[in-house]
Design an enzyme around this catalytic site. Structure first.
Site, short mmCIF file in Angstrom:
data_model
loop_
_atom_site.label_atom_id
_atom_site.label_comp_id
_atom_site.label_asym_id
_atom_site.label_seq_id
_atom_site.Cartn_x
_atom_site.Cartn_y
_atom_site.Cartn_z
N HIS A 87 0.85 -1.19 0.00
CA HIS A 87 0.00 0.00 0.00
C HIS A 87 0.89 1.23 0.00
O HIS A 87 1.82 1.35 0.80
CB HIS A 87 -0.91 0.05 1.23
N ASP A 167 -15.31 2.33 7.57
CA ASP A 167 -14.24 3.22 7.12
C ASP A 167 -14.72 4.13 6.00
O ASP A 167 -14.40 5.32 5.98
CB ASP A 167 -13.03 2.42 6.66
N ARG A 174 -14.45 12.69 7.38
CA ARG A 174 -13.18 13.36 7.68
C ARG A 174 -12.85 14.38 6.61
O ARG A 174 -12.30 15.44 6.89
CB ARG A 174 -12.05 12.33 7.77
N SER A 189 -7.93 3.80 8.98
CA SER A 189 -8.61 3.76 7.69
C SER A 189 -7.87 2.84 6.72
O SER A 189 -8.45 1.94 6.12
CB SER A 189 -8.70 5.17 7.11
N LYS A 193 -8.89 -1.70 5.95
CA LYS A 193 -9.14 -2.29 4.62
C LYS A 193 -8.11 -3.38 4.31
O LYS A 193 -8.46 -4.42 3.76
CB LYS A 193 -9.10 -1.20 3.55
#
Length: 431
Positions: A87, A167, A174, A189, A193
């Site tokens: 990620h 999320d 947010r 967040s 995931k």
């Protein structure tokens, strides 16, 4: 009607006053917000309290796991091979997922890359891949599993709506309440995931600098450490690389042109910085998956990674040989004087590409796949007066003016002594 075990106002007050929330309180809060009992206004107040006062490691862990529990969890334990994912926190010209997935899959490690679309100046992986005619982002869970188990061994696709729905709801909130920068909320967040996705290994590319979500190195490091702790606590082998995003990555910014550059890397070429980061992340993923000695460069030069790429594109309906979209209009900026390119600031180039049509201002906006920027020089390169520095591409020439406004003052030509090269990968963060 069931009686709720906690009161949202009391929990908001506790965080506002610097207190800690218990595991049952956080579990209830996330569940009650997901089902609409806790109002957006109340969750907004809590998010601001978290931004101002922070959360303990236990609280962040509880928040993350409560968001995981709000939806489905994928299970890849039925695969006869390990799983590894990467990620990135996003940057300008960051196309690393494209060459990385097929490269790692060459070594018998399944790569489930559940990706997203871009919003603002950072382009989304799916937007880039959708430049390829026929390629589709939406796969069922059964299709994902079959592609991982089969000869492709990797997938890049849209994350299903069933993963961490809490999320999705909190993320949108947010964005409109000035609480995007809260590290506990960013970390939970991202990691909710990734944990729900079910990967066994996770490598995080946490960027800092001009074009990064986290401009400040210390804050980027704190985010990396927090996410590594969350992954480790959830039983996922997790590490992070802190990487410099002050300069655009590679020579292309956009969608179709970033696909072209990714294919160059898979063919054994490509810009040095894209190659360096692809190799570094592949080594990290494979090391955590039990292959610390994997020769990743060999898989790029001998054609194995390219073969995987072609198989992946074909498996998801795309034509790896199809021509990619070309822009209708281009505008090239040339060097006004001779010297060394000493500065090329990532964020303005990202904003310019966005203004050219490569990104979107709202989730529902389309992207122009052919729009973007090609860089002809990088910091440290010697240039001569009249030499092309970069080329803007768009489908409408009227977009060039505002893109050039964004780039005013974003680059500089000077003496060689004014340029100090900085490393791309600055630090490795582990538990």
């Amino acid at each position: 009607m069931a009686v709720e075990p906690f009161d949202a106002v009391q929990l908001i007050g506790a965080k506002r006053d610097g207190g800690s929330l218990t595991t049952p309180q956080i579990q209830w809060l996330v569940d009650a917000y997901t089902r609409g009992y806790v109002a957006d206004s109340q969750m907004s107040a809590l998010a601001m309290a978290i931004l101002l006062n922070g959360m303990s490691r236990q609280e962040i862990r509880d928040l993350t796991m409560a968001m995981v529990a709000s939806g489905e969890r994928l299970d890849f334990s039925g695969l006869d091979k390990p799983t590894a994912d990467k990620h990135s926190t996003g940057g300008v010209g960051d196309k690393i997922t494209l060459p990385l997935m097929p490269l790692v899959a060459c070594f018998g490690v399944a790569v489930p890359q559940l990706s997203g679309r871009g919003l603002g100046h950072t382009g989304g992986t799916l937007d880039k891949l959708e430049s390829i005619p026929g390629w589709r982002a939406s796969l069922s869970n059964d299709e994902v599993f079959a592609q991982l188990a089969g000869p492709v061994g990797g997938v890049i696709c849209a994350a299903g709506a069933g993963l961490a729905p809490a999320d999705k709801k909190l993320y949108a909130l947010r964005d409109t309440t000035g609480t995007v920068e809260a590290i506990p909320l960013i970390a939970s967040s991202i990691m909710s995931k990734k944990i729900a996705e079910g990967t066994g290994v996770l490598v995080l590319d946490v960027k800092f600098g001009s074009g990064a979500f986290m401009k400040d190195f210390a804050k980027a490091r704190e985010l990396a450490q927090t996410m590594v702790e969350l992954g480790t606590d959830a039983g996922v082998a997790t590490s992070a690389l802190l990487t410099d995003m002050n300069v655009p990555l590679g020579l292309t910014i956009g969608n179709a042109n970033e696909v072209r550059e990714s294919v160059e890397v898979l063919a054994g070429g490509g810009p040095a910085d894209v190659l360096e980061l692809t190799v570094a992340l592949a080594r990290e993923m494979l090391s955590l998956a039990g292959q610390p000695d994997a020769d990743v460069e060999a898989a790029l030069t001998d054609g194995r990674a390219m073969d995987r790429w072609r198989a992946f594109v074909t498996a998801q309906g795309g034509d790896p040989d199809a021509a990619l979209p070309e822009p209708r209009e281009t505008h090239t900026v040339v060097a006004p004087s001779s010297g060394v390119l000493t500065r090329q600031e990532a964020l303005p180039f990202g904003i310019a590409a966005w203004r050219l049509g490569a990104g979107r201002a709202r989730q529902e906006d389309p992207v122009v796949h052919a729009a973007g920027i090609e860089l002809h020089a990088k910091p440290g390169d010697t240039v001569t007066a009249g030499q092309p520095l970069f080329t803007l591409a768009a489908d409408d020439a009227a977009r060039f003016e505002r893109a050039l406004e964004a780039l005013d003052g974003a680059w500089e030509i000077g003496e060689a002594s004014a340029h100090t090269p900085s490393p791309l990968v600055v630090e490795r963060v582990t538990q």
